[in-house]
Design an enzyme around this catalytic site. Sequence first.
Site, PDB file in Angstrom:
ATOM      1  N   ASP A  56      25.064   1.884  14.449  1.00  0.00           N
ATOM      2  CA  ASP A  56      23.500   1.221  14.629  1.00  0.00           C
ATOM      3  C   ASP A  56      22.814   1.843  16.244  1.00  0.00           C
ATOM      4  OD1 ASP A  56      21.974  -1.383  14.080  1.00  0.00           O
ATOM      5  OD2 ASP A  56      21.946  -1.324  16.268  1.00  0.00           O
ATOM      6  N   TYR A  72      14.778  -3.588  22.431  1.00  0.00           N
ATOM      7  CA  TYR A  72      13.713  -3.079  21.282  1.00  0.00           C
ATOM      8  C   TYR A  72      12.380  -2.859  22.131  1.00  0.00           C
ATOM      9  CZ  TYR A  72      17.012  -3.604  17.452  1.00  0.00           C
ATOM     10  OH  TYR A  72      18.131  -3.617  16.647  1.00  0.00           O
ATOM     11  N   HIS A  94      27.200  -1.433   7.189  1.00  0.00           N
ATOM     12  CA  HIS A  94      26.553  -0.948   8.378  1.00  0.00           C
ATOM     13  C   HIS A  94      27.555  -0.955   9.470  1.00  0.00           C
ATOM     14  CE1 HIS A  94      23.180   0.177  11.062  1.00  0.00           C
ATOM     15  NE2 HIS A  94      23.421  -0.871  11.641  1.00  0.00           N
TER      16      HIS A  94
END
Length: 384
Positions: free
Chosen positions: A182, A312, A362
């Site tokens: 990730d 983010y 993932h």
Amino acid sequence: MDTTSTEILPFRIDVAEADLDDLNLRLARTRWPDELPGVGWSYGVPTTYLRGLAEYWRDSYDWRASETQLNRFPQFTTTIDGQNIHFLHVRSPEPNALPLLMTHGWPGSVVEFLRVIGPLTDPRAHGGDPADAFDVIVPSMPGFGFSGPTHERGWDMARIARAWVQLMARLGYERYGAHGTDTGAVISPMVGCIDAEHVVGVHVNGSLGFPSGDPAELEGLTDAEQARLAGMRRQMQDGVGYAMIQSTRPQTLGFGLADSPAGQLAWIVEKFKEWTDPAAELPEDAVDIDQLLTNVSVYWLTNTATSAARLYREGQVSWGQAAERSEVPSGVAVFPGDVGIRRIAERDNNVVHWSEFDRGGHFPAMEAPDLLVGDLRTFFRGIR
């Protein structure tokens, strides 16, 4: 806190009983939203599903057992660039083990790697070749888990990569490998670029890079690559709401995540539904439910959901920018649902190893630890 100290201090997780009581009380008093009939997961996490999972979290899940499991691994904290950094540092019993820096992403944590640490550090005890042994270093990213919240702006992925280089130097390692998943799959190649003199190889799962927008780059893709590209486009259309919120208004989101464990649970479990093996109907069909709840509990008990979301916000200015070319040997493991396309990875990286698997997703360290361990051993075997 002395933000200039270079000291490395032992760390042990010890959550106050009052915090666990508070968690259980909040779960018991959750005010549940209504839901539309027949829409399944298409509007988000179904209330009926989450109520059952929250009940299990409250009545059956045992944080103390997970805490004990985590504390079996040596843990430490140190201060780098003014920020507290927590990390697991598990040395191999083998004398020539290669140090391996493993970086999680969001919504992961150090919990993500619990099932691979033993086989990586002690392959002899897990049916492997002792020549493949690693010393494993697993940091909690700044703003995540036991590293605690960040206290200033600017903790983007490049800054984290620079902090990791300092961490490995502080631990005295002259040669090491890096693995990332990730967000870690972006940070680890940055570590390789910054510290190419000491990094022997970079391994990621998922992808290295994204399409540049040049149509020629996508000509002649295989059927499997076309399917991954289509999946990437679907994700960009329907699956990036979480990223838009976290990259623009993480503080507003944080009020719900910090106050409601059910909200925190839903925010994370949705990603485990969407990003795990597509063959799995529910998150608990792909990962161990207690390991998933331990991961969620780390966010809740450290109250770091807001600071983790800020990653983010800090990183959005660099989205879509071209990456610096890296000549460090790189390996990629592509699991079902991943968007890895080799020619794109090779655009900016010296890809010497490429694997594709038919199970996992993932979070391979949780979903298919045997495959991830095997691929890490194979990749680093030729470059250690």
